[in-house]
Design an enzyme around this catalytic site. Structure first.
Site, PDB file in Angstrom:
ATOM      1  N   ALA A   1      -2.248 -63.456   2.168  1.00 18.60           N
ATOM      2  CA  ALA A   1      -3.486 -62.748   1.864  1.00 18.60           C
ATOM      3  C   ALA A   1      -3.315 -61.250   2.111  1.00 18.60           C
ATOM      4  O   ALA A   1      -3.637 -60.429   1.244  1.00 18.60           O
ATOM      5  CB  ALA A   1      -4.633 -63.309   2.700  1.00 18.60           C
TER       6      ALA A   1
ATOM      7  N   ARG B   1      -6.765 -85.506   4.351  1.00 16.11           N
ATOM      8  CA  ARG B   1      -6.233 -85.390   5.709  1.00 16.11           C
ATOM      9  C   ARG B   1      -7.181 -85.871   6.783  1.00 16.11           C
ATOM     10  O   ARG B   1      -6.754 -86.513   7.746  1.00 16.11           O
ATOM     11  CB  ARG B   1      -5.898 -83.939   5.968  1.00 16.11           C
ATOM     12  CG  ARG B   1      -4.775 -83.504   5.092  1.00 16.11           C
ATOM     13  CD  ARG B   1      -4.461 -82.052   5.232  1.00 16.11           C
ATOM     14  NE  ARG B   1      -3.326 -81.764   4.365  1.00 16.11           N
ATOM     15  CZ  ARG B   1      -2.796 -80.576   4.210  1.00 16.11           C
ATOM     16  NH1 ARG B   1      -3.285 -79.541   4.872  1.00 16.11           N
ATOM     17  NH2 ARG B   1      -1.771 -80.412   3.417  1.00 16.11           N
TER      18      ARG B   1
HETATM   19  C1  LIG Z   1       3.248 -75.606   9.076  1.00 13.39           C
HETATM   20  C2  LIG Z   1       2.252 -75.269   8.018  1.00 13.39           C
HETATM   21  C3  LIG Z   1       2.420 -75.742   6.718  1.00 13.39           C
HETATM   22  C4  LIG Z   1       1.519 -75.430   5.719  1.00 13.39           C
HETATM   23  N1  LIG Z   1       1.721 -75.910   4.453  1.00 13.39           N
HETATM   24  C5  LIG Z   1       0.866 -75.565   3.470  1.00 13.39           C
HETATM   25  C6  LIG Z   1       1.089 -75.993   2.129  1.00 13.39           C
HETATM   26  O1  LIG Z   1       2.068 -76.679   1.824  1.00 13.39           O
HETATM   27  N2  LIG Z   1       0.212 -75.610   1.177  1.00 13.39           N
HETATM   28  C7  LIG Z   1      -0.865 -74.827   1.473  1.00 13.39           C
HETATM   29  O2  LIG Z   1      -1.609 -74.495   0.563  1.00 13.39           O
HETATM   30  N3  LIG Z   1      -1.094 -74.412   2.723  1.00 13.39           N
HETATM   31  C8  LIG Z   1      -0.263 -74.754   3.735  1.00 13.39           C
HETATM   32  N4  LIG Z   1      -0.502 -74.317   5.010  1.00 13.39           N
HETATM   33  C9  LIG Z   1      -1.604 -73.383   5.261  1.00 13.39           C
HETATM   34  C10 LIG Z   1      -1.234 -71.986   4.780  1.00 13.39           C
HETATM   35  O3  LIG Z   1       0.124 -71.748   5.014  1.00 13.39           O
HETATM   36  C11 LIG Z   1      -2.023 -70.905   5.477  1.00 13.39           C
HETATM   37  O4  LIG Z   1      -3.372 -71.224   5.479  1.00 13.39           O
HETATM   38  C12 LIG Z   1      -1.866 -69.572   4.780  1.00 13.39           C
HETATM   39  O5  LIG Z   1      -0.523 -69.277   4.576  1.00 13.39           O
HETATM   40  C13 LIG Z   1      -2.532 -68.482   5.571  1.00 13.39           C
HETATM   41  O6  LIG Z   1      -2.192 -67.233   5.020  1.00 13.39           O
HETATM   42  P1  LIG Z   1      -2.859 -65.935   5.591  1.00 13.39           P
HETATM   43  O7  LIG Z   1      -2.325 -64.809   4.805  1.00 13.39           O
HETATM   44  O8  LIG Z   1      -4.325 -66.103   5.647  1.00 13.39           O
HETATM   45  O9  LIG Z   1      -2.374 -65.850   7.114  1.00 13.39           O
HETATM   46  P2  LIG Z   1      -0.917 -65.761   7.775  1.00 13.39           P
HETATM   47  O10 LIG Z   1       0.164 -65.988   6.834  1.00 13.39           O
HETATM   48  O11 LIG Z   1      -0.981 -66.574   9.023  1.00 13.39           O
HETATM   49  O12 LIG Z   1      -0.804 -64.237   8.194  1.00 13.39           O
HETATM   50  C14 LIG Z   1      -1.498 -63.697   9.265  1.00 13.39           C
HETATM   51  C15 LIG Z   1      -1.060 -62.265   9.417  1.00 13.39           C
HETATM   52  O13 LIG Z   1      -1.942 -61.601  10.311  1.00 13.39           O
HETATM   53  C16 LIG Z   1      -1.225 -60.922  11.297  1.00 13.39           C
HETATM   54  N5  LIG Z   1      -2.065 -60.902  12.485  1.00 13.39           N
HETATM   55  C17 LIG Z   1      -2.715 -61.941  13.066  1.00 13.39           C
HETATM   56  N6  LIG Z   1      -3.431 -61.503  14.100  1.00 13.39           N
HETATM   57  C18 LIG Z   1      -3.231 -60.184  14.184  1.00 13.39           C
HETATM   58  C19 LIG Z   1      -3.713 -59.178  15.062  1.00 13.39           C
HETATM   59  N7  LIG Z   1      -4.565 -59.442  16.038  1.00 13.39           N
HETATM   60  N8  LIG Z   1      -3.270 -57.905  14.875  1.00 13.39           N
HETATM   61  C20 LIG Z   1      -2.405 -57.603  13.854  1.00 13.39           C
HETATM   62  N9  LIG Z   1      -1.945 -58.523  13.001  1.00 13.39           N
HETATM   63  C21 LIG Z   1      -2.357 -59.789  13.174  1.00 13.39           C
HETATM   64  C22 LIG Z   1       0.054 -61.679  11.454  1.00 13.39           C
HETATM   65  O14 LIG Z   1       1.038 -60.822  11.981  1.00 13.39           O
HETATM   66  C23 LIG Z   1       0.333 -62.074  10.007  1.00 13.39           C
HETATM   67  O15 LIG Z   1       0.964 -61.008   9.349  1.00 13.39           O
HETATM   68  C24 LIG Z   1       0.395 -74.638   6.032  1.00 13.39           C
HETATM   69  C25 LIG Z   1       0.206 -74.170   7.325  1.00 13.39           C
HETATM   70  C26 LIG Z   1       1.109 -74.493   8.324  1.00 13.39           C
HETATM   71  C27 LIG Z   1       0.849 -74.008   9.708  1.00 13.39           C
END
Ligand SMILES: Cc1cc2nc3c(=O)[nH]c(=O)nc-3n(C[C@H](O)[C@H](O)[C@H](O)COP(=O)(O)OP(=O)(O)OC[C@H]3O[C@@H](n4cnc5c(N)ncnc54)[C@H](O)[C@@H]3O)c2cc1C
Ligand code: FES
Lengths: 637, 249
Positions: free
Chosen positions: A44, A330
């Site tokens: 994201a 799930r």
């Molecule tokens: C093991 C696993 C397998 C998964 N498999 C799937 C799948 O097969 N298909 C699917 O659709 N979804 C899957 N998911 C869910 C999906 O991966 C996540 O919901 C999604 O990638 C989240 O993306 P994001 O960009 O919101 O957050 P993230 O990728 O978690 O990124 C968070 C970012 O925020 C930063 N951050 C956090 N807190 C702070 C802070 N306080 N200060 C500064 N920076 C901060 C971190 O450094 C990171 O850069 C899986 C999740 C897990 C845990």
């Protein structure tokens, strides 16, 4: 406070395009003068930061890892959904929409979910153009597989590393913008407060994790894309650093927190093996395409799994949910696993596990094919447990995995604080009470690449000509002082207990009372236990090592402090929702073991307002309306 | 199980460091190496001492954040693994274990076992991507790609950017890392167009960062958690050579 989701009018399928056509624009010359902060570099955050940079805004992007490429999106294994209908099996946008609404047990917003489904097709195009090496068929076209809760094949994947490959795609796009000077990246930086002036988000305060310095950044808008908080249970499939800190501190500054208790417990993870484990590794849902889940029919059957004959095995998902079998959603699969273990039929040394068996699949398609499909997962399983899943069935058990809850956002992904946006897993928007597999990579990408670039522009059109807040403004002083005081409190406290010991204890309380199944009595007692634990934490936590340097204990302490607050809110949320829906299963509300939803009274999003330390959180309700789908009993039988 | 650890302790970038000995006990065979270090740190907290800083995040071998030199080997004993996937059953009770950070000119030590790998990010920033616009792209299936080609591209794309290859190389070369990205993209039609330009820019950045030259010993391949083959270095050299020739360098 009245919650206005700002859902555009017009028929559901046209809402987004009508909305886009009405959105205000900012001309390129003005974009250069507008600053945006993006916290998070996962799918994201990276995709949003890259899109803003490319549009010409000036962007500061933050992550706590040493490189943006390591955000936890990297760990997603199974795949990403898109209604491409490449398999010609009857899929389309409307079906993905319906599956998602139903999967979420009718607790999500129709307009958001429809947009998610609509934009799903573009994301695959985008990723392929970036060079994401998705799995292909022999003819050279893209391959698909199925995920839980659906009957079509719409999941795109890159072996067991889909999240990695998608993230590297957006990391590439982000890197390109960093190179061109539009985005400044701040790794090893943790956001610890939000600066709000006259009700508007104007900047953030971060701690430089290497030097310990407290830094200030101002901007015209702040985007949080900080991922999920499932690590609150300590044991989870999340990374060690995953946290609620950024969103929690924004919550304390006025952003409402929606559905905090909707946490997904993933049915297929490596079970707890000892008392010193730090993590429960996920075994991807895709394994349920070929693996069969079972336990012995008899209680306390101590035989080795391969010695238990076919007729003495209970393939309980296939038995209870013949239409979906091992691919039930799930929440249902997790609950069923808990039930059979509670009955004393659990497998493995602790009795808290079930089998995921590939014997029949290997016999049907051969070891080679199974290895092509799941080779790396099998290797990982063997490394961690010492068991070879080609020979013996895997032992699996549910574990905390995904937070459907998060900051409340409107259709534009703006929180209740103007100028503060939330994307990806840290908002609450699309998954209702239960997320379907492969829908969250989709949501993170769609939010970052296709939604926020438009809705942000509309917001910033109103900020033209304004200067960012000077970082010596009293609001920055106040926020920085608060952060500094908290850090000093930790490092100078004359306590005796390690941060981890508190986190583990909090995790146990929440796992027992606010996870797979919940009761009023359990939740009430959990609330008081969490309160006591929080008081003890602030009195007795011990953080040696000093503040002005790299000190992982300080990072953990700040996160656990916020988890202790959020843990209590989760329990309040679960307590007020006197129904069972999706991942939220209240034992009082069931019939024949199946969840009973109460649409009359609970067809709303619960959005909580912070009322100061110790204050009782205040509940606001966003009523959900269903025009295009009919809330029905979710049947997977 | 109990172990004697010898760990590199260094407070900050600019302070000197040294190996310090610690004893840990109460370790079980199914604990991971990092669970074991957690245990040590918990003991250090009890004693009021500064904990050992080490990088880690996903603990499932995919984020590339963990990075330890264990008993003289990047990511420790075992093949195709990361430090977080090493388990204590791979050691003998009573062993002395040496734990050091990655050592390479381009990866300065920040504190204890934590190093600065931002040079890798800058190598990618110099051209390790396809220059497409965010937000618009042609229909995905309009570019069919033979399965074996996509698979080979994936084999290179699977690099987790941990830096073990650099740490294991006596010259501190980043050739395997860079080659993996060049190969991943140049095997795909989308990435072909910029292939030569990319190779030139990434190699130049690699040099600027102070990574050493490649002398083809294969030490990098031997420790790579994702088994990235040094064949990719051949492809990088080939792209580089073609580019250099066509520019008349
Ligand atoms: C093991 C696993 C397998 C998964 N498999 C799937 C799948 O097969 N298909 C699917 O659709 N979804 C899957 N998911 C869910 C999906 O991966 C996540 O919901 C999604 O990638 C989240 O993306 P994001 O960009 O919101 O957050 P993230 O990728 O978690 O990124 C968070 C970012 O925020 C930063 N951050 C956090 N807190 C702070 C802070 N306080 N200060 C500064 N920076 C901060 C971190 O450094 C990171 O850069 C899986 C999740 C897990 C845990
Ligand atoms: S901690 Fe992520 S690869 Fe080891």
């Amino acid at each position: 406070m009245r919650l206005d989701a700002k859902i555009p009018d017009g028929p559901l399928p046209d809402k987004w395009s009508l909305h886009k056509s009405r959105i205000r624009l900012v001309n390129p010359a003005n974009k250069r003068h507008l600053k945006i902060i993006v916290v998070g570099s996962g799918l994201a955050g990276a995709s949003a930061a890259a899109s803003f940079g490319e549009a010409g805004y000036r962007v500061d992007c933050f992550c706590f890892q040493d490189s943006p490429r390591r955000a936890h999106s990297i760990a997603a294994q199974g795949g990403i959904n898109a209604a491409k209908n490449y398999q010609n099996d009857g899929d389309n946008v409307h079906r993905l929409f319906q599956d998602t609404i139903k999967g979420g047990d009718y607790r999500s917003r129709e307009a958001n979910v429809y947009r998610l489904a609509e934009l799903s097709t573009s994301i695959i195009d985008q990723a392929v153009a970036q060079g994401v090496p998705f799995a292909r068929e022999y003819g050279g076209l893209l391959a698909n597989r199925s995920f839980g809760g659906v009957q079509v094949q719409r999941t795109f994947y890159a072996r067991g590393q889909t999240g990695q490959q998608l993230l590297l795609g957006s990391y590439g796009a982000l890197s390109r913008q960093i190179r061109s000077g539009t985005v400044t990246m701040h790794p090893r930086s943790e956001m610890l407060d939000l600066v709000v002036v006259d009700g508007q988000a104007r900047g953030i305060v971060v701690r430089n994790l290497e030097t310990g310095e407290i830094e200030r950044y101002a901007a015209h808008a702040v985007v949080l894309a900080t991922g999920g908080y499932g690590k609150i249970y300590y044991l989870s499939t999340l990374a060690m650093g995953c946290n609620a800190t950024a969103i929690w501190r924004a919550h304390k500054r006025g952003a409402l927190f929606a559905n905090p208790s909707f946490n997904q417990i993933h049915p297929t993870c490596i079970p707890v093996l000892g008392d010193s484990q730090s993590k429960l590794t996920l075994m991807s849902e895709s394994l349920r395409n070929d693996g069969r889940i079972w336990v012995p029919k008899a209680q306390g059957d101590g035989r080795k799994p391969n010695d238990i004959p076919e007729e003495e095995r209970d393939y309980y998902l296939e038995r209870k949910y013949p239409a979906f079998g091992n691919l039930t959603p799930r929440d249902i699969a997790s609950r069923a696993a808990k039930e059979v273990c509670d009955e004393g039929r659990g497998a493995g040394p602790t009795g808290r596990a079930t089998y995921l068996d590939f014997r029949d699949a290997v016999a049907r398609v051969g070891r080679q094919v199974i290895s092509e499909r799941y080779g790396n997962l099998f290797d990982m399983y063997r490394t961690i447990t010492g068991i070879d899943p080609y020979v013996d069935p895997m032992l699996i058990y549910p574990a905390s995995h995904f937070s459907m809850g998060g900051l409340w956002v409107d259709y534009n992904l703006m929180t209740t604080i103007p100028g503060l946006f939330a994307l990806g897993e840290c908002n609450f928007s699309d998954h209702g009470a239960n997320r379907l597999g492969a829908n969250s990579l989709l949501q993170a990408c769609v939010d970052g690449y296709f939604v926020i670039p438009y809705t942000m522009t509309d917001y910033l059109a109103g900020e033209r000509g304004k200067k960012p807040l000077p970082t010596d403004h009293p609001a920055f002083d106040e926020a920085a002082k608060g952060v500094d005081e908290q850090v000093r409190h930790f490092t100078t406290n004359a306590g005796k207990r390690s941060v981890d010991s508190f986190h583990r204890e909090l995790g146990e309380v929440l796992w027992d009372s606010c996870s797979i199944s919940r009761t009023a009595a359990g939740l009430e007692s959990a609330i008081s236990r969490v309160r006591d634990l929080r008081a003890e934490f602030h009195r007795d936590v011990k953080v040696p090592g000093g503040a002005d340097r790299l000190n992982p204990e300080i990072e953990k302490a700040g996160r656990v402090a916020d988890y202790l607050d959020l843990g209590e809110l989760m329990c309040h949320d679960a307590l007020q929702r006197e129904e069972s829906c999706g991942a939220h299963f209240r034992e009082e509300y069931q019939r024949d073991g199946e969840a009973v939803r109460n649409d009359e009274e609970f067809m709303y999003v619960s959005a909580w307002e912070y009322q100061g330390p110790g204050g009782a959180p205040k509940l606001h309700k966003e009523t959900l309306e269903f025009e295009y789908s009919t809330p029905a009993v979710r049947s997977y039988k | 199980m109990r172990f004697h650890l010898k760990i590199w302790r260094q407070e900050r970038r600019d302070t000197p460091g040294k190996m310090v000995g610690y004893d840990v006990d109460g370790i079980t065979a199914d604990m991971s190496f990092l669970d074991m270090l957690d245990r040590l740190n918990e003991r250090l907290v009890d004693k009021g001492e500064r904990v050992v800083a080490f990088d880690n995040d996903c603990r499932e071998g995919i984020c590339g954040q963990c990075s330890l030199y264990i008993d003289g080997r990047a990511h420790g004993p075992g093949h195709a693994t990361t430090t977080c996937q090493v388990h204590m059953r791979q050691f003998e009770d009573g062993d002395t274990i040496h734990v050091e950070p990655w050592r390479a000119r381009a990866f300065p030590i920040i504190s204890d076992l934590v190093v600065d790998r931002s040079a890798f990010d800058r190598v990618i920033q110099s051209g390790g991507y396809v220059s497409v616009h965010a937000g618009t792209a042609p229909e995905a299936n309009s570019i069919p790609i033979p399965k074996d080609r996509a698979d080979r591209s994936f084999d290179a794309a699977t690099c987790i950017g941990c830096g073990a290859c650099v740490a294991a190389c006596k010259n501190g070369s980043a050739m395997l890392f860079t080659a993996a990205k060049v190969s991943h993209l140049s095997l795909l039609p989308q990435g072909r167009i910029e292939a030569q330009e990319r190779a030139l820019k990434m190699v130049a950045q690699m040099d600027r960062e102070g990574f050493g030259n490649c002398s083809n010993t294969g030490a990098c391949e031997a420790v790579c958690p994702k088994e990235i083959s040094i064949e990719h270095i051949g492809r990088l050299n080939w792209e580089f050579l073609k580019a250099a020739l066509s520019r008349g360098k």
